[in-house]
Design an enzyme around this catalytic site. Structure first.
Site, short mmCIF file in Angstrom:
data_model
loop_
_atom_site.label_atom_id
_atom_site.label_comp_id
_atom_site.label_asym_id
_atom_site.label_seq_id
_atom_site.Cartn_x
_atom_site.Cartn_y
_atom_site.Cartn_z
N LEU A 51 0.81 -1.21 0.00
CA LEU A 51 0.00 0.00 0.00
C LEU A 51 0.85 1.27 0.00
O LEU A 51 0.40 2.32 -0.44
CB LEU A 51 -0.92 0.01 1.23
N GLY A 52 2.06 1.18 0.52
CA GLY A 52 2.93 2.34 0.60
C GLY A 52 4.08 2.06 1.54
O GLY A 52 4.31 0.92 1.96
N GLY A 63 8.35 5.88 7.40
CA GLY A 63 9.61 5.84 8.11
C GLY A 63 9.85 4.52 8.81
O GLY A 63 10.99 4.07 8.95
N PHE A 64 8.78 3.86 9.24
CA PHE A 64 8.92 2.58 9.93
C PHE A 64 9.22 1.45 8.95
O PHE A 64 10.03 0.56 9.23
CB PHE A 64 7.62 2.28 10.70
N GLY A 65 8.59 1.50 7.81
CA GLY A 65 8.78 0.45 6.82
C GLY A 65 7.59 0.34 5.89
O GLY A 65 6.68 1.17 5.93
N PRO A 66 7.56 -0.68 5.03
CA PRO A 66 6.46 -0.83 4.07
C PRO A 66 5.17 -1.27 4.74
O PRO A 66 5.18 -1.89 5.80
CB PRO A 66 6.98 -1.91 3.11
N VAL A 67 4.04 -0.94 4.10
CA VAL A 67 2.72 -1.31 4.59
C VAL A 67 2.03 -2.15 3.50
O VAL A 67 2.03 -1.77 2.33
CB VAL A 67 1.87 -0.07 4.92
N LYS A 104 2.00 -3.29 8.80
CA LYS A 104 3.18 -2.44 8.74
C LYS A 104 4.38 -3.24 9.25
O LYS A 104 4.42 -3.66 10.40
CB LYS A 104 2.97 -1.17 9.56
N ASP A 143 4.00 14.04 14.83
CA ASP A 143 4.29 13.78 13.41
C ASP A 143 3.01 13.84 12.59
O ASP A 143 2.73 12.96 11.78
CB ASP A 143 4.97 12.41 13.25
#
Length: 818
Positions: free
Chosen positions: A509-510, A513-517, A531, A628
């Site tokens: 999906l996108g 900063g944490f990682g891919p979803v 996530k 954020d």
């Protein structure tokens, strides 16, 4: 001989010149604008018919984010068009192979590249028939240029245009969604030419006043508008209307929420202005469905919507049947058992419908309760001084919460005993835990000691397991010591891999900063967003733990729900509720999708984000600063309602402490408050600054950070401030807005946005004050002061690098990566 050759050359040149001129003329004739096609003509995707006065266009289009193709009619002189009629609303063409033409029987048909056809209009097979788009926006089939055998005005979609007669049985039908013109659940029409009516799935939803010959009697509210935008004319069978002024583009539309809108186009601002909208009302029959409670206190917030999550709520022991459609009502969490059932008190209630109500001649309230307890079909009772004892059987409808206390009385709603077990047995559980926890804690201590010894002996070989164990221990402590959401759970990594097809790129999906979803589907059929921590992420265990410890405790309709997590070695995964419409930046900063965000939708997003922040700052069990807030962290559900996400950077704060300080600046350029970016000082006013940036971006469709041609300014805040000081604030409005955009409301939003981004934190309003200023049109707003970061060129939405900085009172320490 030479003279003959010369004459021959001259003749040849003349012939070629004449031929060329004829060819150019023929080409000009074939490419000239046309308003009709005949039996032997057609239009393909990319070609249009334009009315002779240049007002309306008929052609192929794709609505919103959809790739499907439809034949429709839209305004020619309105930016980005505004579709007023769709021919094949339930039969889209999948690609651009569509052709509109006549068949051999004189019917007007739409044919795709596969040979499938859809009949747009039935003709009579006459040889000189033509299909024409008229100056009124009416698309007609006619013979001899005058005898009309079919017209689009007799088959409207969701828009009522001037000169169109709405007859009994001739209904407007809403679109299914903003990017799907298929027939929706709402219809609008005339009943016996005496009043207007809106129906939802066959149920009466709203009715107008009756027609008495007065041009404004159907909607008396219009008389409070200066000038009155429309006047109606009705007879025994039909109604039509005339706009005021007569030459102003005016339309009456039935939107996807079932609300009727009267809008006019402002040629100077080049925007549609909402003049009247059928108001929300708890008096609408069965507005919130069975067991749904209509909250009259929310009408001021929901006045622009025909129904909203805040307007319709479920009582204790019930959940929404369909979160995408609140009018479907609520369903019980647990089935009634008759014996052992108990009652929950619902004060300030206007009592439900009387269809299934029985009045008893009982004086005492205790006897009234007993009468309901002893009747297994009794679902609720009430005892009031005026009506005495009343019992209800079966499903309850039209329940209303009169927030101001003006309701009839207290309704006692029957629930299964299991709904009360958690409270009634809490004392027993505490006693039981007092006996169980010590030995369990001792066993955990022994197990942890054993594992620590093993890790110490294998030092350097298993750091990932150390992290995993620590995180697992934290999660266990969360479950054992905190009152978290009952739906939160831990899942094995293999199950998550299966749910995402082994993290297939097609399900991605996108990435943040944490990682891919990724989109996933659990075994129970539930869609989720997964996530996964990336190996090269700047975030890790602290953010992962922070997200669980914070968001698992938060419950609000404008916060994304955390459903569970997974820790397996180096793998750290968070599982959220799935948001089908992605994030706000997906629509806001992309030219073709931004037009999808009509003003009513943007205002709902603006208010929803504010409500979520009020909850975090003031009403949640833990007072939280998000730190954020940005468009990519605002997710949108199926109804385009906003939900704040990504709490990895969030911090708990002491509401009495005011300011806090950190040496670890995190967040995103363009959304960080000046005092936070420069000195690491943060408070609730840091979120207010971020919200102000968001608000100005939503109104303008422009990013604050990055070059985008903001006049003489280097960022959006400077551009907005420049326009505000010069009285040219209307130039900030996004020109792609398709829906209603009342300038007084837009001005208020810009004003509030500038108040939120003031340089000094103390000058900024609280989020409670923000929502009051936005929703209360009578509130007086102070003049804004200069925004922060007024003359800085900010990089396009880049995360701030982590690290320490000097606290320099004289100059800003530049936050660049090392």
């Amino acid at each position: 001989m030479f003279v003959e050759i010369s004459c021959l050359k001259k003749c040849t040149v003349v012939v070629l010149l004449i031929t060329s001129l004829l060819t150019i003329r023929c080409l000009s004739a074939t490419t000239a604008r046309r308003d009709s096609i005949t039996l032997n003509e057609s239009i393909s995707d990319g070609q249009n018919l334009v009315s002779s006065n240049n007002s309306f266009v008929l052609g192929f289009f794709s609505p919103g984010a959809s790739s499907n193709r439809y034949i429709g009619i839209w305004y020619n002189t309105v930016p980005n068009g505004t579709v007023v009629w769709v021919a094949n609303r339930n039969n889209p063409v999948q690609d651009k192979s569509g052709i509109l033409k006549f068949d051999s029987s004189g019917n007007l048909i739409l044919v795709d590249g596969k040979g499938s056809s859809f009949t747009v209009a039935s003709g009579v097979g006459v040889g000189d028939m033509e299909a024409t788009i008229l100056n009124s926006g009416n698309f007609v089939l006619r013979t001899n240029h005058s005898n009309i055998v079919w017209e689009s005005f007799a088959s409207p979609t969701d828009t009522w245009l001037p000169e169109m007669n709405i007859a009994v049985g001739n209904l407007l039908t809403s679109w299914k969604s903003y990017d799907d013109p298929a027939m929706g659940d709402y219809t609008f029409g005339v009943v016996n030419a005496s009043r207007f009516i809106i129906r939802w799935s066959g149920h009466d939803f709203w009715t107008s006043a009756s027609w008495n010959g007065d041009t404004y009697s159907l909607i008396p509210d219009l008389t409070s508008i200066d000038p009155i935008p429309v006047s109606f004319q009705c007879d025994d069978l039909t109604c039509t209307y005339t706009p005021n002024p007569i030459d102003r583009m005016t339309k009456i539309g039935l939107d996807q929420t079932g609300a009727l809108n009267i809008t006019q186009f402002d040629p100077n601002a080049k925007l549609w202005t909402l003049l009247w909208r059928q108001p929300a009302s708890c008096d609408v029959s069965k507005l919130c469905g069975v067991y749904g409670v209509c909250n009259n206190n929310m009408l001021s917030v929901s006045a622009r919507e025909s129904v909203s999550p805040s307007l319709c709520q479920c009582p204790k022991g019930f959940a929404q049947r369909d979160t995408s459609n609140y009018r479907k009502g609520c369903t019980r969490n647990n089935t009634l058992q008759c014996n052992g059932d108990r009652f929950t008190d619902m004060p300030r209630m206007r009592l439900p419908d009387s269809d299934n109500r029985q009045k008893l001649s009982i004086v005492e309230e205790s006897q009234c309760e007993s009468a309901c307890v002893n009747d297994c079909s009794c679902t609720a009772y009430a005892h009031t001084p005026s009506d005495g004892c009343s019992l209800w059987r079966g499903n309850l409808t039209n329940m209303q919460d009169e927030f101001d206390g003006s309701g009839v009385g207290t309704l006692h709603l029957r629930l299964a005993a299991s709904e009360f077990e958690s409270n009634s047995s809490s004392g027993h559980k505490m006693i039981l835990l007092a006996y169980i926890l010590p030995p369990v804690a001792f066993l955990i201590f022994c197990l942890a000691s054993f594992i620590w010894i093993r890790i110490w002996k294998n030092k350097g070989k298993g750091k990932q397991h150390d992290h995993s164990l620590a995180m697992a221990s934290d999660v266990m402590k969360l479950w054992e010591t905190e009152d978290t959401c009952s739906h939160f759970t831990t899942l094995p990594f293999t199950q998550i891999k299966n749910a995402t097809d082994n993290f297939c790129t097609e399900n991605k999906l996108g990435e943040g900063g944490f990682g891919p979803v990724y989109k996933g589907n659990l075994p129970n059929g539930q869609d989720v967003a997964v996530k996964r921590l990336a190996a090269n992420s700047g975030q890790g265990l602290p953010e992962f733990k922070n997200e669980i410890l914070l968001i698992a405790k938060l419950q609000h309709r404008n916060l994304v729900g955390l459903l569970g997590c997974c820790i397996d070695g180096d793998e750290m995964v968070l599982i959220y509720e799935y948001m089908p419409n992605k994030s706000l930046d997906f629509f806001l900063f992309e030219q073709s999708r931004r037009a999808f965000l009509v003003w009513a939708m943007r205002l709902n997003i603006i208010e929803g984000i504010a409500q979520g922040l009020i909850y975090l700052h003031k009403h949640s069990r833990l007072r939280i600063i998000h730190r954020d807030l940005k468009p990519s962290n605002i997710l949108l559900d199926s109804d385009m309602n906003p939900k704040i996400s990504d709490f990895g950077m969030a911090r708990i704060f002491d509401p009495k402490g005011g300011l806090a300080n950190t040496k670890r600046v995190v967040g995103t350029y363009g959304y960080m408050a000046p005092e936070y970016a420069m000195a690491g000082i943060f408070s609730v006013k840091s979120d207010v600054f971020s919200y102000g940036v968001l608000l100005l971006e939503i109104v303008s469709g422009l990013r604050n950070a990055g070059p985008h041609g903001c006049g003489n300014s280097l960022n959006l805040l400077g551009h907005a401030w420049e326009l505000w000081k010069e009285g040219r604030w209307h130039e900030l409005i996004d020109k792609t807005l398709l829906g209603a955009c009342p300038e007084n409301m837009v001005l208020r939003c810009i004003h509030v946005g500038l108040l939120c981004v003031q340089e000094a934190a103390a000058d900024r309003p609280s989020m409670s004050e923000v929502i009051s200023m936005i929703t209360n049109e009578n509130a007086t707003l102070p003049d804004p002061k200069q925004p922060g970061f007024l003359s800085m060129l900010l990089p396009v939405e880049a995360d701030a690098p982590e690290g320490t900085f000097s606290l320099n009172d004289l100059s800003i320490t530049i936050l660049n990566g090392r």
